[in-house]
Scaffold this active site. Structure first.
Site, short mmCIF file in Angstrom:
data_model
loop_
_atom_site.label_atom_id
_atom_site.label_comp_id
_atom_site.label_asym_id
_atom_site.label_seq_id
_atom_site.Cartn_x
_atom_site.Cartn_y
_atom_site.Cartn_z
N GLU A 21 0.83 -1.20 0.00
CA GLU A 21 0.00 0.00 0.00
C GLU A 21 0.87 1.25 0.00
O GLU A 21 1.86 1.33 0.72
CB GLU A 21 -0.92 0.02 1.21
CG GLU A 21 -1.84 1.27 1.25
CD GLU A 21 -3.00 1.10 2.18
OE1 GLU A 21 -3.73 0.09 1.99
OE2 GLU A 21 -3.18 1.92 3.08
N ARG A 108 -15.94 4.21 4.28
CA ARG A 108 -16.74 5.38 4.62
C ARG A 108 -15.84 6.61 4.71
O ARG A 108 -16.16 7.67 4.22
CB ARG A 108 -17.46 5.18 5.95
CG ARG A 108 -18.34 6.39 6.30
CD ARG A 108 -18.93 6.27 7.69
NE ARG A 108 -19.86 7.37 7.94
CZ ARG A 108 -19.51 8.57 8.36
NH1 ARG A 108 -18.24 8.84 8.57
NH2 ARG A 108 -20.41 9.51 8.54
N GLY A 109 -14.69 6.47 5.36
CA GLY A 109 -13.78 7.60 5.53
C GLY A 109 -14.06 8.34 6.82
O GLY A 109 -15.09 8.15 7.48
N HIS A 149 -13.11 -0.74 15.37
CA HIS A 149 -12.88 0.58 14.78
C HIS A 149 -12.53 1.57 15.87
O HIS A 149 -13.02 1.48 17.00
CB HIS A 149 -14.13 1.04 14.03
CG HIS A 149 -13.90 2.24 13.16
ND1 HIS A 149 -13.90 3.52 13.66
CD2 HIS A 149 -13.65 2.35 11.83
CE1 HIS A 149 -13.67 4.37 12.68
NE2 HIS A 149 -13.51 3.69 11.55
N GLN A 176 -7.20 -3.50 9.24
CA GLN A 176 -6.42 -2.39 9.77
C GLN A 176 -5.14 -2.97 10.34
O GLN A 176 -5.06 -4.16 10.65
CB GLN A 176 -7.24 -1.70 10.86
CG GLN A 176 -6.57 -0.53 11.53
CD GLN A 176 -6.22 0.58 10.54
OE1 GLN A 176 -5.17 0.49 9.92
NE2 GLN A 176 -7.08 1.57 10.41
#
Length: 283
Positions: A21, A108-109, A149, A176
């Site tokens: 990434e 979603r951000g 999250h 994550q």
């Protein structure tokens, strides 16, 4: 090529998909470093993801498209729905498709730090996933969180949320970052037990500087005692810390590979050394 097919093919051969990434840099020199690094890789990752930047994501699209065209490496275009209308998303998807990009990581951000009100057309990632899949031309990935999250009161991922993304059409999940493999194994087992069959990919980020650690609070990743001791030992020795941080990450990956996971996604932070060492070791 759709990334869902990459996972299907590699996993059928009992091989782990290894991906990298990067993020769109703010300078031309930073962008050149990315392309020089990709061109210089003697062993290529199975795909490279490019994080989202800007309202239209034009920088993300340009970098992803150039990587694919110049290197032949498949790319994954991140896309966030926060503060975007249906028209915004439609235009962005049209541009991504026109650029020949077939893979999107739907997120979603994070809400911007502003008091401005905005009615969300796609309030959750599952809503964006459903919209993208309706076009029938993209392979779509989604995020999952081994420690929950950062905005959730739970310290584990909500399996119902993963199921909703899966039922909306998520072809694969990228986690994550985490530093304790047991947290990922527990999440992976829970997902498989829930009969969610999409590949579950482990996100690994090497610690490369003491300042790096401060950002982890934002991501909600806990730091094991072993890693804390490494950081403390080498906090005033940048080169030694980079070496030790990279080795800790590789030990994580070695263990993950022994467990036969679906894929490893390495957050390179645009560092050529991370990309090169990882590809030489795992491909």
């Amino acid at each position: 090529m759709k990334i869902s097919e990459i996972y299907k093919t590699k996993n059928a051969e009992n091989k782990t998909v290894v991906s990298l990434e990067i993020f769109p840099p703010k300078t031309d020199s930073g962008e050149k470093t990315i392309f020089d690094t990709v061109a210089g890789l003697t062993k290529k990752p199975n795909f490279i993801s490019v994080t989202y930047r800007g309202d239209s994501g034009s920088r993300t699209r340009e970098i992803a498209s150039k990587i694919k065209q110049t290197s032949g490496i498949e790319v994954l275009h991140h896309l966030t729905s926060v503060q975007k209308s249906r028209g915004d998303i439609a235009e962005i998807l049209n541009n991504i498709e026109a650029a020949g990009i077939e893979n999107i990581l739907a997120l979603r951000g994070d809400l911007p730090k502003t008091s401005a009100e905005f009615t969300e057309a796609y309030p959750l990632a599952k809503d964006l996933i459903h919209e993208i899949k309706a076009r029938k031309c993209f392979s779509v990935g989604a995020a999952t969180y081994p420690e929950g999250h950062v905005n959730s009161p739970l310290n584990v991922e909500n399996i119902d949320h993963i199921r909703q993304k899966y039922e909306a059409g998520a072809d694969f999940f990228i986690s994550q970052l985490f530093f304790d493999n047991d947290k990922f194994y527990r999440l992976n087992e829970s997902i498989k037990t829930a009969r969610i069959t999409s590949p579950i990919v482990a996100g690994i980020m090497p610690i490369m500087s003491a300042a790096n650690v401060e950002r982890l609070i934002f991501f909600g990743a806990s730091i094991p005692t072993t890693l804390i001791k490494i950081i403390n030992k080498y906090k005033d020795q940048p080169e030694s810390l980079q070496k030790a941080g990279l080795e800790y990450a590789f030990e994580q990956i070695d263990d993950l590979l022994k467990h036969g996971i679906d894929g490893v996604h390495i957050y390179t932070m645009n560092r050529p050394s991370v990309a090169n060492h990882a590809m030489e070791r795992y491909l």
